[in-house]
Motif scaffolding. Structure first.
Motif, PDB file in Angstrom:
ATOM      1  N   SER A 302       0.837  -1.201   0.000  1.00 23.24           N
ATOM      2  CA  SER A 302       0.000   0.000   0.000  1.00 23.24           C
ATOM      3  C   SER A 302       0.864   1.240   0.000  1.00 23.24           C
ATOM      4  O   SER A 302       2.085   1.178   0.216  1.00 23.24           O
ATOM      5  N   ALA A 303       0.210   2.382  -0.204  1.00 24.54           N
ATOM      6  CA  ALA A 303       0.925   3.654  -0.129  1.00 24.54           C
ATOM      7  C   ALA A 303       1.467   3.880   1.279  1.00 24.54           C
ATOM      8  O   ALA A 303       2.572   4.413   1.462  1.00 24.54           O
ATOM      9  N   GLU A 304       0.686   3.483   2.285  1.00 28.35           N
ATOM     10  CA  GLU A 304       1.113   3.649   3.667  1.00 28.35           C
ATOM     11  C   GLU A 304       2.340   2.786   3.961  1.00 28.35           C
ATOM     12  O   GLU A 304       3.276   3.226   4.657  1.00 28.35           O
ATOM     13  N   ARG A 331       7.438   7.362  -4.617  1.00 22.88           N
ATOM     14  CA  ARG A 331       6.166   6.664  -4.831  1.00 22.88           C
ATOM     15  C   ARG A 331       5.466   7.320  -6.010  1.00 22.88           C
ATOM     16  O   ARG A 331       4.873   8.384  -5.899  1.00 22.88           O
ATOM     17  N   GLU A 333       2.831   6.823  -7.900  1.00 21.87           N
ATOM     18  CA  GLU A 333       1.389   7.009  -8.054  1.00 21.87           C
ATOM     19  C   GLU A 333       0.955   8.398  -7.616  1.00 21.87           C
ATOM     20  O   GLU A 333      -0.039   8.945  -8.104  1.00 21.87           O
ATOM     21  N   ARG A 334       1.724   9.020  -6.719  1.00 17.47           N
ATOM     22  CA  ARG A 334       1.361  10.349  -6.232  1.00 17.47           C
ATOM     23  C   ARG A 334       1.386  11.394  -7.342  1.00 17.47           C
ATOM     24  O   ARG A 334       0.723  12.429  -7.258  1.00 17.47           O
ATOM     25  N   PRO A 341      -0.495   1.993  -5.856  1.00 16.56           N
ATOM     26  CA  PRO A 341      -0.133   3.004  -4.854  1.00 16.56           C
ATOM     27  C   PRO A 341       1.151   2.676  -4.093  1.00 16.56           C
ATOM     28  O   PRO A 341       1.852   3.586  -3.641  1.00 16.56           O
ATOM     29  N   GLY A 342       1.477   1.400  -3.951  1.00 20.29           N
ATOM     30  CA  GLY A 342       2.657   1.019  -3.188  1.00 20.29           C
ATOM     31  C   GLY A 342       3.915   0.844  -4.011  1.00 20.29           C
ATOM     32  O   GLY A 342       4.928   0.349  -3.492  1.00 20.29           O
TER      33      GLY A 342
END
Length: 365
Positions: A302-304, A331, A333-334, A341-342
């Motif tokens: 994940s992004a987190e 990252r 995807e931002r 996202p990850g």
């Protein structure tokens, strides 16, 4: 003197005469003394000795006639303005640098076709596309950030048969990793902000043309439009170029070490580096790349998870450029890239491989 290291170290050196400086000179001038006859320099927008030293150095490495620009995007936009006219059709990679796509759509009156570098079914990609009616095919290989590799010779063959020009964004590979003009490309474009300058302290780009005629047209466009670099920035890039061979070797060593350490890691969902024999792009990459570089991509859950990984690392900085001395992660995807996202693009720096591997494994937990 044909070795990469020798060519990089000797690049742009002044003529060896008594009293001449050993390193390349920085010339900061907007005006030059005029003569009645032809002169190399007359006004700062038209030419500068420091530019020419860097252009000569990069042109030697690329194998063509080089012009430098104030950024990689300035180089891409200058190329598009010079070789196309309103209504022309251009092909751009759908998985390449997002601002290159945006520029063709939003700021030029062109018909734009987007094609993936290598789609999952290996059909409909750049290498087997129909280029009838196309003016310019722009490819990026390895692609950013996916690191897919396009068969340059195959694209050139199909494009030239249809009357289209081919430009290759060579930013990730650098001139030491890949020489697209040797495979028939008409132009090389690159952001020299990245590995070529290599110290994360300059923004610069270049175009190298296979044809002197196209180089002359590009020079006229640059002089008229004013899309020129500063002498200090070109001097910084020339200074950085001297260590390109050494930096690429350590960065690739670090990428190989990280790839080996992360292969099969339970938290890594996807791992890409063209230098690995088990990478989907390796078969094409090994035919046309001389080096595989220090950029790899990993996908976490994940992004987190990606943010936590970078925060826990002591050696990896969160930054959006790549090719510098320090290992960075971005990252993607931002920024609007169509990636999970990850997904992180990791640019390996020049740290010790053992230290970098230990740090990354500790950060993953």
């Amino acid at each position: 003197m044909t070795g990469d290291g020798t060519r990089c170290v000797r690049a742009g050196l002044p003529e060896e005469t008594p009293g001449a400086p050993v390193p390349p000179q920085l010339v900061m001038a907007s005006q030059f003394h005029l003569a009645d006859g032809p002169t190399a320099d007359f006004y700062g927008r038209a030419g500068n000795p420091t530019w020419r030293a860097l252009e000569s150095a990069i042109g030697d490495l690329d194998g063509g006639d080089c012009l430098v620009y104030p950024s990689g995007m300035a180089a891409i936009s200058a190329l598009l303005r010079t070789v196309t006219t309103p209504g022309d059709t251009v092909v751009v990679p759908s998985d390449g640098y997002y601002l290159a796509r945006r520029y063709t759509h939003d700021f030029l009156t062109l018909a734009v076709r987007e094609l993936p570098t290598t789609p999952p079914d290996a059909r409909g990609n750049l290498a087997d596309a129909d280029f009838a009616g196309v003016r310019l095919v722009l490819i990026e290989t390895p692609s950013n950030p996916g690191l897919d590799v396009c068969d340059i010779a195959a694209v050139v063959e199909r494009a030239h048969a249809a009357g289209a020009l081919v430009a290759v964004d060579n930013t990730t590979a650098t001139p030491l990793g890949q020489r697209p003009l040797e495979f028939g490309a008409d132009f090389v474009v690159a952001s020299d902000t990245k590995a070529l300058a290599g110290h994360s302290d300059v923004v610069l780009g270049h175009i190298t043309a296979a044809s002197p005629e196209w180089a002359a047209r590009l020079l006229a466009e640059r002089t008229t439009s004013g899309a020129i670099p500063g002498p200090f920035e070109t001097w910084l890039a020339l200074r950085g170029l001297g260590t390109l061979d050494l930096r690429l070797a350590r960065q690739a060593e670090n990428a190989a070490a990280l790839h080996a350490a992360l292969r099969g890691h339970p938290r890594v969902r996807r791992l890409r580096w063209p230098g690995s024999p088990d990478d989907p792009a390796h078969a094409v990459a090994v035919r046309q790349m001389r080096r595989f570089g220090g950029v790899l991509t990993i996908e976490l859950e994940s992004a987190e998870a990606a943010a936590e990984f970078v925060e826990r690392s002591a050696l990896i900085a969160s930054a959006t450029s790549f090719g510098g001395l320090h290992t960075t992660a971005d990252r993607r995807e931002r920024w609007g890239d169509a990636v999970p996202p990850g997904l992180l693009r990791i640019s390996c720096g020049c740290e010790d491989p053992d230290d970098l591997v230990a740090d990354v494994l500790a950060a993953l937990g």
